[in-house]
Design an enzyme around this catalytic site. Structure first.
Site, short mmCIF file in Angstrom:
data_model
loop_
_atom_site.label_atom_id
_atom_site.label_comp_id
_atom_site.label_asym_id
_atom_site.label_seq_id
_atom_site.Cartn_x
_atom_site.Cartn_y
_atom_site.Cartn_z
N ILE A 140 7.97 -43.48 67.45
CA ILE A 140 8.89 -43.88 66.46
C ILE A 140 10.08 -42.89 66.33
O ILE A 140 11.30 -43.28 66.07
CB ILE A 140 8.22 -43.74 64.96
CG1 ILE A 140 7.17 -44.99 64.90
CG2 ILE A 140 9.15 -43.66 63.74
CD1 ILE A 140 6.60 -45.24 63.58
N TYR A 141 9.63 -41.45 66.72
CA TYR A 141 10.84 -40.64 66.75
C TYR A 141 12.03 -41.28 67.61
O TYR A 141 13.16 -41.11 67.41
CB TYR A 141 10.44 -39.21 67.24
CG TYR A 141 11.55 -38.37 67.53
CD1 TYR A 141 12.43 -37.87 66.41
CD2 TYR A 141 11.78 -37.72 68.75
CE1 TYR A 141 13.49 -36.99 66.54
CE2 TYR A 141 12.81 -36.92 68.79
CZ TYR A 141 13.70 -36.47 67.74
OH TYR A 141 14.76 -35.49 67.98
N GLY A 142 11.62 -41.49 69.03
CA GLY A 142 12.66 -41.91 70.12
C GLY A 142 13.31 -43.21 69.56
O GLY A 142 14.29 -43.50 69.70
N SER A 144 13.47 -44.25 66.67
CA SER A 144 14.82 -43.85 65.40
C SER A 144 15.97 -43.33 65.94
O SER A 144 17.08 -43.63 65.37
CB SER A 144 13.88 -43.15 64.49
OG SER A 144 13.68 -41.98 64.83
#
Length: 328
Positions: A140-142, A144
């Site tokens: 999710i970090y990447g 986002s």
């Protein structure tokens, strides 16, 4: 850019604190968005003016009036976070802050992103800025950060130049993000080099990132992404090992096969799909960031921003050693 009033998000964070030091030293007046009295005290002590608010508050446009530029450094960087809150912060927060700045008449916005927007867990070698976003992000970090970049570029106009800076593995003094976790892992015996740690990595000393931000205030084009690096890639083991030694911690010799970690990551993916309260030792996002080669081509920043690294690996380690010594 001559002495100006700048609006900064994420001012109490690791990168933000170092940006305030540099920007104030250059004679700028910095308004820093804060959410707590503790954060306000931090930015004020560094010389910035705290502005209480939130990334998602549409009313922050008023606080940006009279500012020459916005520097958006706030983000949820947790590589183990798989909740909607990270998307809300990184994507909708970016959308709201940039929209507010444009409404306030700010002419330049600099968005700090991450190479994680491009990573999948496969090696990434000398990637340029036009490297395609992955069909499946590592986490999710990447995902986002990739979407936040799309949002930022879409909001750029001839009168509101949005420039995205992509550093890789930000390091240096006062590091309160990755380094505390690395030190804890080594001291507890949980750290091991993946396949020996000899694969290459790009990196970005926090002072070099600040230098790039200052370059982007007056140079470069809106709607563009710029990779920011320390220079030539170095072995991952050298980069991390030198920092551990600067903190007085001997790097371990323990190693773990990359293939074994891939098995753990597959299990972690399964746990998440089944919504089981179990987690593997490493997430796919963490693997993509630290287990394979990730190197970036920064020639666009050198050409268009006239960016030049101010700090080499050796100089950065020496600075880190002095800081650790001063702190006792």
């Amino acid at each position: 850019m001559s002495s100006s009033t700048l609006f900064l998000t994420g001012g109490s964070g690791y990168v933000g604190r170092n940006l305030i030091r540099r920007l104030c030293a250059d004679g700028h007046h910095v308004r820093a968005l804060v959410r707590s009295p503790q954060a306000a005290a931090v930015v004020q002590a560094l010389g910035a003016q705290p502005v209480h608010g939130d990334l998602l508050d549409p009313g922050i446009a008023g606080a940006m009036e009279g500012c020459a530029a916005l520097i958006h450094a706030a983000a949820d960087t947790d590589h183990r976070n798989a909740s909607p809150s990270q998307w809300q912060t990184n994507v909708e927060g970016t959308r709201n802050v940039l929209t507010a700045a444009r409404t306030a008449g700010v002419s330049v916005a600099i968005v700090l992103s991450s190479e994680s927007a491009l990573t999948t867990g496969a090696p990434l070698q000398q990637a340029r800025e036009d490297h395609q976003y992955p069909a499946r992000a590592a986490g999710i970090y990447g995902a986002s950060k990739a979407e936040a970049e799309r949002v930022a570029i879409a909001l750029s106009t001839p009168h509101f130049a949005v420039k995205v800076l992509r550093p890789r593995f930000v390091w240096g003094r006062d590091n309160t993000t990755a380094m505390p976790y690395l030190l804890q892992a080594v001291r507890s015996g949980r750290f091991a080099w993946i396949d020996g740690g000899h694969y290459l990595t790009s990196s970005t000393h926090v002072d070099n990132l600040a230098e790039a931000v200052c370059c982007a205030l007056t140079r470069g084009a809106g709607g563009r992404v710029y990779h920011i690096c320390d220079g030539a890639p170095v072995p991952f083991r050298r980069l991390i090992g030198a920092q551990l030694l600067a903190y007085g911690v001997k790097p371990p010799e323990k190693q773990v096969p990359r293939a074994l970690l891939r098995v753990f990551i597959g299990l972690d993916d399964l746990f998440r799909r089944l919504r089981l309260p179990l987690r593997a030792p490493m997430t796919r996002q963490e693997f993509a960031s630290s287990a394979v080669e990730v190197t970036l081509d920064d020639s666009r920043a050198r050409s268009e921003l006239r960016y030049r690294p101010a700090v080499t690996l050796e100089a950065g380690i020496a600075m880190l050693q002095r800081q650790v010594a001063e702190q006792g």
